[in-house]
Design an enzyme around this catalytic site. Structure first.
Site, mmCIF file in Angstrom:
data_model
loop_
_atom_site.group_PDB
_atom_site.id
_atom_site.type_symbol
_atom_site.label_atom_id
_atom_site.label_comp_id
_atom_site.label_asym_id
_atom_site.label_seq_id
_atom_site.Cartn_x
_atom_site.Cartn_y
_atom_site.Cartn_z
ATOM 1 C CB THR A 419 -0.949 -0.002 1.225
ATOM 2 O OG1 THR A 419 -1.664 -1.214 1.221
ATOM 3 C CG2 THR A 419 -1.933 1.141 1.235
ATOM 4 C CB THR A 437 -3.935 -0.565 -1.034
ATOM 5 O OG1 THR A 437 -3.207 -1.790 -0.898
ATOM 6 C CG2 THR A 437 -5.413 -0.883 -0.938
ATOM 7 C CD GLU A 458 -7.356 -4.043 -1.054
ATOM 8 O OE1 GLU A 458 -6.879 -4.061 0.086
ATOM 9 O OE2 GLU A 458 -6.766 -3.577 -2.041
ATOM 10 C CG ASP A 461 -7.706 -6.830 3.138
ATOM 11 O OD1 ASP A 461 -6.707 -7.557 3.285
ATOM 12 O OD2 ASP A 461 -7.625 -5.601 3.013
HETATM 13 N N1 GLU Z 1 -5.541 -4.454 2.243
HETATM 14 C C1 GLU Z 1 -5.086 -3.626 3.319
HETATM 15 C C2 GLU Z 1 -6.210 -2.883 3.949
HETATM 16 O O1 GLU Z 1 -7.076 -2.431 3.298
HETATM 17 C C3 GLU Z 1 -4.105 -2.646 2.851
HETATM 18 C C4 GLU Z 1 -2.953 -3.321 2.258
HETATM 19 C C5 GLU Z 1 -1.764 -3.244 3.084
HETATM 20 O O2 GLU Z 1 -1.368 -2.152 3.489
HETATM 21 O O3 GLU Z 1 -1.187 -4.284 3.297
HETATM 22 O O4 GLU Z 1 -6.243 -2.717 5.102
#
Ligand code: GLU
Length: 616
Positions: A419, A437, A458, A461
């Site tokens: 990110t 990100t 993503e 997550d």
């Molecule tokens: N996917 C992460 C989030 O939305 C951000 C990615 C990262 O910084 O590793 O929290």
């Protein structure tokens, strides 16, 4: 102040080798390339902090020409899509926070990726084994997939930010990035190392090999990396707006790539396909959102509401810590309270936060100072609680201390460190904090063939295994819970500090720790950002940078904390975050702060230095 002048500045770039997505190396012609980096810049008339000097220069160029903070933030973000393509780009999503000097209000845009309408709830289970696809450095099955790709939100975020707050159209805002994509940037060690860290994943797709592994190797440090295909894609958006991304041939190509990734013949990875259709792309909306608000000491702290857990978790932690005099404690004791508060807020995050369009999120309760006060009862000033701690009772709380809750089974946190984040302020007093990100470094590993950008992963997550009571369970059309925490802090109704960071769920702890460093521990903003970090995310161990362990390990261990060195399984870096910030002083004085060393160091710039000279 640390000032780095790289070997390949404008003149030497003339003889550097040029890499264009696998083309034969050719000499590049002299053209000013921004390679100087300052970690702190102080001055007037506008400021920016990003991880990259080209992106910061793009923002400064826009600010100088009369653009405002929203315009400059989009220009910088688009440039980061060129120079930091493994962290962010139009194939991903993010959260944009804007302080409007005219109204004194903070507004936000939720540009999070969404799950396709046809995504099954067991999408992350391998039908051959009945087990989740693997997610390790050796077997990165889940992250290297079409199934992990969410509908990108970044183009829509840029368009909405410009419409709502900007003065430029997309064409103007993308100009600096198009220039950098065409003329190329100087490859540094971070870029090369990130490419090498992803070699297995990038080698899985022909389109990604072509762009990022020209000749089978990561681009050499000091070579010039060009991305004319991305320049062309940006030009399309510049001319036709985001309709050319969410519809038309590009949308068809994105959907086709997700459904049938361009797998190279010799990969051993299974590459599960995705479910995204052109209808999913056509339906995407970046959402206007009210910010979260927390009151901490003399400050009003504004952040990102769910679908990110950033605003609620930073805010709840602050409300817990409000009950303690951190400034009056020895540093290790203050850090003990920080770690304990963070664990409690992470417990409540896990139990309650998901996409509010799909699950009831008790945002108000999580940000109620009375709830924070009650949660503060769980902190023993002399001993770390056994982790994980249980979530609080969101139904019946009154600020009084309840009987202690029993510990839970241990949790793991699979989010990765990637990110990017940027902070911009303009001469009118507007401020942007923007985190964007493509999820992990390198996203899904899939470049859309011929279009010059990576697709995100993503959707990893989401919680991997479906559980009907988990607020972050997979649901079609839903946004996975984020940790991104772009934060703007006001004091006496005027901007005091804007900050944010990358780093998966450590984003929350990095933002929180930096606020405490600045507000309670007496550091200036540059020192607050540079200070060694630790993250307690309600797990048995505290993840910490080596310098943090060296400085505070013995005292915190004596209090019962178990500190382990940080390290993303997918990268070689033993560091947490790569934050950016701007602090607002008297009479328009701006202090932009970037990382002195993490991620190879960031780039802070101001429009005019403290003597009124325009910064080069
Ligand atoms: N996917 C992460 C989030 O939305 C951000 C990615 C990262 O910084 O590793 O929290």
């Amino acid at each position: 102040m640390r000032h780095v002048r790289r070997q390949f500045a404008a003149v030497t770039a003339a003889v550097a080798l040029s890499v264009t997505g696998g083309a034969v190396a050719t000499p590049a012609f002299a053209d000013p390339r921004q390679t100087e980096k300052d970690a702190t810049a102080t001055g007037y008339g506008g400021a920016v902090s990003t991880v990259d000097p080209e992106a910061s220069a793009a923002a400064i160029e826009v600010l100088r020409k009369g653009g405002n903070a929203a315009d400059a933030a989009v220009a910088a973000a688009a440039t980061l899509g060129v120079t930091e393509p493994y962290s962010a780009g139009i194939g991903g999503g993010g959260y944009f926070v804007f302080y409007d000097a005219k109204t004194g209000e903070v507004g936000t845009i939720d540009g999070r990726e969404t799950a396709p309408a046809k995504m099954p709830t067991d999408a992350f289970i391998n039908p051959d084994t009945g087990q989740p696809y693997l997610f390790t450095t050796k077997d990165p099955e889940l992250p290297t997939s079409g199934v992990s790709v969410g509908v990108p939100g970044t183009p829509a975020t840029w368009e909405r930010a410009l419409q709502r707050w900007g003065t430029l159209d997309m064409g103007e805002a993308l100009k600096p990035a198009i220039k950098v994509a065409n003329r190329g940037f100087v490859v540094d060690e971070t870029f090369r190392q990130q490419t090498l860290d992803n070699k297995l994943r990038f080698d899985t797709f022909t389109s990604t090999q072509d762009l990022f592994l020209p000749g089978g190797d990561a681009p050499a440090v000091g070579s010039i990396f060009k991305n004319p295909e991305l320049a062309e894609t940006y030009r399309l958006l510049a001319q036709q707006g985001t309709g050319a991304f969410y519809g038309g041939p590009l949308a068809e190509e994105i959907a086709a790539t997700v459904q049938a990734p361009p797998v190279s013949g010799d990969t051993a990875l299974p590459v599960p396909v995705g479910f995204m259709t052109t209808a999913d792309l056509a339906a995407y909306k970046a959402l206007d959102q009210d910010p979260t608000h927390a009151k901490y000491r003399d400050y009003d702290v504004y952040g990102m509401a769910p679908s990110s857990s950033g605003g609620t978790t930073v805010g709840e932690s602050l409300h817990i810590l409000e009950n303690f005099d951190l400034a009056g404690m020895a540093p290790a004791d203050a850090l003990h309270h920080y770690l304990e508060a963070s664990a409690l807020a992470f417990a409540d995050r896990g139990a309650n936060v998901g996409d509010p369009a799909f699950v009831d999120v008790p945002t108000e309760t999580l940000l109620d100072p009375v709830f924070g006060k009650e949660r503060a009862c769980e902190i023993d000033p002399e001993a770390a609680a056994s982790k994980p701690v249980a979530p609080g009772d969101i139904e019946t709380y009154d600020g009084a201390c309840p009987a202690s809750a029993a510990p839970l089974a241990d949790e793991t946190d699979t989010e990765n460190i990637s990110t990017t984040n940027l902070t911009v302020a303009d001469r009118w007093g507007n401020v942007v904090e923007y985190t964007l990100t493509i999820e992990q470094t390198g996203g899904s590993g899939i470049v859309v063939p011929g279009r010059g950008f990576l697709l995100n992963n993503e959707l990893t997550d989401f919680t991997t295994v479906y559980n009907p009571t988990d607020p972050n369970r997979i649901q079609p059309g839903k946004r996975p819970r984020s940790s991104m925490s772009p934060t703007i802090i006001l004091k006496d109704e005027k901007p005091f500090l804007a900050l944010g960071s990358p780093g998966g769920s450590t984003i929350i702890t990095t933002v929180l720790q930096t606020i405490l460093n600045r507000v309670d521990l007496g550091m200036n903003i540059s020192d607050a950002l540079a200070a060694p970090r630790a993250a307690q995310r309600n797990t048995a161990n505290v993840t910490a940078e080596p310098a943090f362990i060296e400085a505070y390990g013995p005292e915190l261990t004596a209090l019962g904390h178990t500190l382990v060195p940080a390290g993303d399984a997918f990268t070689s870096a033993a560091e947490i975050g790569a934050a950016t910030a701007i602090e607002f002083g008297d009479d328009g004085l701006l202090t932009a702060a970037a990382e002195p060393t993490r991620r190879g160091g960031g780039s802070a710039m101001v429009v005019s230095d403290a003597n009124g000279h325009k910064q080069k």
